[in-house]
Design an enzyme around this catalytic site. Structure first.
Site, PDB file in Angstrom:
ATOM      1  N   LYS A 117      35.305 -23.412  15.922  1.00 54.14           N
ATOM      2  CA  LYS A 117      34.762 -22.371  15.045  1.00 54.14           C
ATOM      3  C   LYS A 117      34.282 -21.141  15.803  1.00 54.14           C
ATOM      4  O   LYS A 117      34.381 -20.021  15.325  1.00 54.14           O
ATOM      5  CB  LYS A 117      33.600 -22.937  14.219  1.00 54.14           C
ATOM      6  N   GLU A 150      29.115 -18.650   5.084  1.00 49.85           N
ATOM      7  CA  GLU A 150      29.002 -19.885   4.327  1.00 49.85           C
ATOM      8  C   GLU A 150      29.213 -21.046   5.286  1.00 49.85           C
ATOM      9  O   GLU A 150      29.853 -20.881   6.327  1.00 49.85           O
ATOM     10  CB  GLU A 150      30.065 -19.943   3.218  1.00 49.85           C
ATOM     11  N   SER A 164      39.727 -30.626  17.332  1.00 47.05           N
ATOM     12  CA  SER A 164      39.069 -29.368  16.967  1.00 47.05           C
ATOM     13  C   SER A 164      37.553 -29.397  17.121  1.00 47.05           C
ATOM     14  O   SER A 164      36.923 -28.361  17.248  1.00 47.05           O
ATOM     15  CB  SER A 164      39.429 -29.014  15.525  1.00 47.05           C
TER      16      SER A 164
END
Lengths: 409, 271
Positions: A102, A124, A391
């Site tokens: 991220k 969000e 990830s």
């Protein structure tokens, strides 16, 4: 299954989106008029940034020294032996600062926010990973930050809520709707529309109105570019298969995009099948949904006959979203990528297996991709290569997993 | 002439702004809608906006969010909405009716299907919050060929360069969202509303209606002095939330105070 592709393929699959922000029929800019000028501004500013060597230099420097890139491409020897088929490489995005892919996107977007002179950041979050990454870059650049998170998610992700607060962010618990990720995104959009003059919205996945799907993909494509160079160095050739989990789909598109024109590379996106596709508790927008319009783009959605959005379910909060990024919808329709479902139970088993076999606790999101590897690798030859996008790390998920296994911590 | 332009022309002939009222379709239940819509007309509404409930009303404030949930909770379907519209059209042959909502429920069965059904139900116009001019192709052409007006929104962020884009292909009236924000929350300053309305009227012959944050008669009266129409939504929706199935009476009374305020504004203007 994928829809039959009757139209001729373009020469390259890497030029999307078109001038309307669309990938085929997907994507676009379905936002209120208040946001439209801002979205157009963002696109202009992004084009200027792309052409500015100073922007790239600052991005590269932060990626290297703050995020810790490049992330390793690791040959998972024991997992490979265990499965007895293709050689499996893990792209170690879980080793990034904040523990997931991220941050790649957040660094890029906060640099854009600064270029645009915006002084406040909103985002969000579902499980809290994107919220933590956003709060991290906001702290790094000294900008006030508000994170919208469904009240249900706030309750079940307390460690990440505390992390965000430690980083100086305000966490706004959203009590509308089902009080999860979709509602957090609605509330972030409501805040944005009321504060367009000074606020930048850092969207966490390759979805939302154009240009977000494109710029999030571009910032995440560092994953695929590195993996391409790393596998060429390690094996002297491209991989046979790429596998990544897909919620909104940012880690998957980041891995896939640099390989889209390499016809010999098969691409598998893994959707969360929750308690099964034959139940109403899953988050598989492609396998169990249909095209519609939500959160600024046209894409596959979980919805009823009247176009009301239905609730998604996955044990992985990061995959618990009733839509998917528009470029994935397009890759699905033209058949360039395949999308396979994996259930909560399969992901839980793979979560534990990787911990025991490789000493790596994966995020539940990544465990979905692992479960697909476990099905596919044994059907492939030992000379074939798989690259799996690991990830995120699984520390955040230990409470969820313990509860699912009936263990009290 | 259409029912929409007739209604604005009639109000203009009386020297006043048209009263545009919004309620969410199916709130509190589909069966209660007939009396509530009739109460709006009886109270003096010139144009009725019927909201199409949606699970994710991202441009709406708490009042209309709750109304959406009440309507969906009562099982309101698109078929119910169209039936409510058709029944209204039978009872009120000349009162313009506009559907307002979000893209997904409108395009779910294809834009042509929706446009044809809306036209068959006697709907005069459609306001879609999340289809900006750039995405007009998703619904606009279907509405135009069915004879339903695509009504465009202008906002405080719609600058001079952008206004022609908004007006291209607009019809019915121009809806000025007077605050950058969500429904029913803040109110805009009168000066900024006056400046914006003047700007729009210099650029289009369409009537300009002003909404978002218009809570009561005083604001309606002030805005009515400068605009062709005044839109009131959340304040009425709050009454329905409070009174439920017994809302028709209070809705009629409140609408009458709004209507009287617009007539007062007209008298002041004339004097």
């Amino acid at each position: 299954m994928n829809a039959p592709n009757t139209s001729p393929r373009p020469n390259t699959l890497r030029n999307g989106p078109d001038e309307h922000g669309q990938f085929g029929q997907f994507g676009g800019r379905y936002v209120s008029e208040t946001l439209m000028p801002l979205i157009l501004d963002l696109e202009r500013e992004y084009r200027a940034a792309q052409a500015d060597p100073a922007f790239k230099a600052e991005l590269d420097d932060l990626m290297r020294h703050y995020v810790g890139r490049p992330s390793p491409l690791y040959f998972a020897e024991r997992l490979t032996e265990h499965l007895g088929g293709a050689k499996i490489y893990l792209k170690r995005e879980e080793l990034n600062h904040t523990g997931a892919h991220k941050i790649n996107n957040c660094i890029g977007q906060i640099l854009l926010a600064r270029r645009m002179g915006k002084t406040r950041i909103i985002a969000e979050t579902g499980a809290g990973q994107h919220g933590v990454a956003t709060a991290t870059v906001a702290a790094r650049f000294g900008l006030p930050c508000t994170i919208f998170m469904g009240a249900v998610d706030v309750a079940r992700q307390q460690p990440n809520v505390f992390r965000m607060k430690l980083l100086g962010a305000e966490v706004n618990a959203v009590t509308s709707g089902a009080q999860t990720l979709k509602d957090a995104m609605n509330e972030a959009l409501r805040d944005w529309v009321a504060n367009v003059h000074d606020t930048f919205y850092i969207i966490g996945t390759a979805a939302g109105p154009h240009p977000y799907p494109e710029l999030v993909r571009d910032f995440q494509s560092v994953i695929g570019h590195e993996a391409r160079a790393q596998i060429l160095e390690a094996e002297g050739r491209l991989p046979d298969m790429l596998i990544a989990a897909v919620g909104g789909g940012s880690n998957a598109i980041g891995l896939f995009h640099p390989f889209l024109d390499d016809a010999g590379v098969r691409m598998i996106g893994v959707e969360a099948a929750g308690e099964g596709l034959d139940t109403d508790k899953h988050a598989a927008s492609l396998a169990g949904g249909s095209p519609g319009v939500l959160h600024g783009n046209r894409t596959y959605l979980l919805q009823d006959d009247d176009g009301q959005i239905t609730e998604a379910h996955s044990i992985s909060a990061g995959l618990d979203y009733p839509g998917i990024g528009p470029e994935h919808s397009w890759l699905h329709e033209i058949g360039r990528a395949e999308y396979h479902p994996v259930t909560d139970a399969e992901a839980l088993a793979s979560f534990q297996r990787l911990a025991r076999l490789e000493g790596i606790i994966p995020a539940l999101e990544s465990a979905h991709a692992l479960a697909a590897v476990e099905k596919l690798a044994p059907t492939m030859g030992k000379d074939q290569l798989i690259v799996l996008n690991l990830s995120g790390r699984g520390d955040k998920d230990i409470f969820t997993v313990a509860a699912a296994l009936g263990v009290e911590i | 002439m259409s029912r929409l332009s007739d209604a604005f022309a009639r109000a203009r002939a009386e020297g006043r702004a048209a009263l545009v009222t919004f309620v969410t379709g199916g709130d509190p239940t589909p069966a209660d809608m007939g009396p509530i819509l009739d109460a709006l007309v009886a109270g003096g509404a010139d144009v009725i906006e019927l909201g199409m409930p949606f699970t994710d009303p991202m441009a709406d404030g708490p009042a209309i969010q709750r109304a959406n949930l009440r309507a969906l909770g009562a099982g309101t379907t698109t078929a119910d909405l169209l039936a409510i519209a058709a029944a209204f059209r039978e009872r009120h042959p000349s009162v313009p009716l506009v559907l307002m909502g979000y893209a997904n429920p409108m395009v779910r069965r294809g834009p042509e299907w929706f446009a044809a059904e809306a036209a068959r139900a006697g709907v005069d116009g459609v306001i879609c919050v999340d289809i900006p001019p750039e995405q007009d192709g998703a619904l606009g052409p279907a509405l135009r060929s069915a004879g339903v007006a695509p009504i465009r929104l202008a906002t405080p962020t719609t600058d001079a360069a952008r206004l022609p884009v908004v007006l291209e292909g607009a019809s019915g009236f121009l809806y000025y969202v007077s605050v950058a924000g969500i429904t029913g929350m803040q109110q805009a300053g009168q000066a900024s509303i006056e400046a914006a309305v003047a700007r729009f009227k210099a650029a289009t012959d369409l009537p300009v209606a002003v909404g978002f944050g218009v809570r009561g008669p005083e604001q309606a009266e002030a805005i009515g002095r400068v605009a062709d129409g005044v839109v009131v939504g959340s304040a009425i929706v709050d009454l329905i939330g409070e009174h439920g199935a017994a809302a028709a009476g209070p809705v009629r009374e409140f609408t009458a105070t709004l209507s009287a305020a617009l007539r007062r504004a007209a008298q002041e203007k004339a004097a």
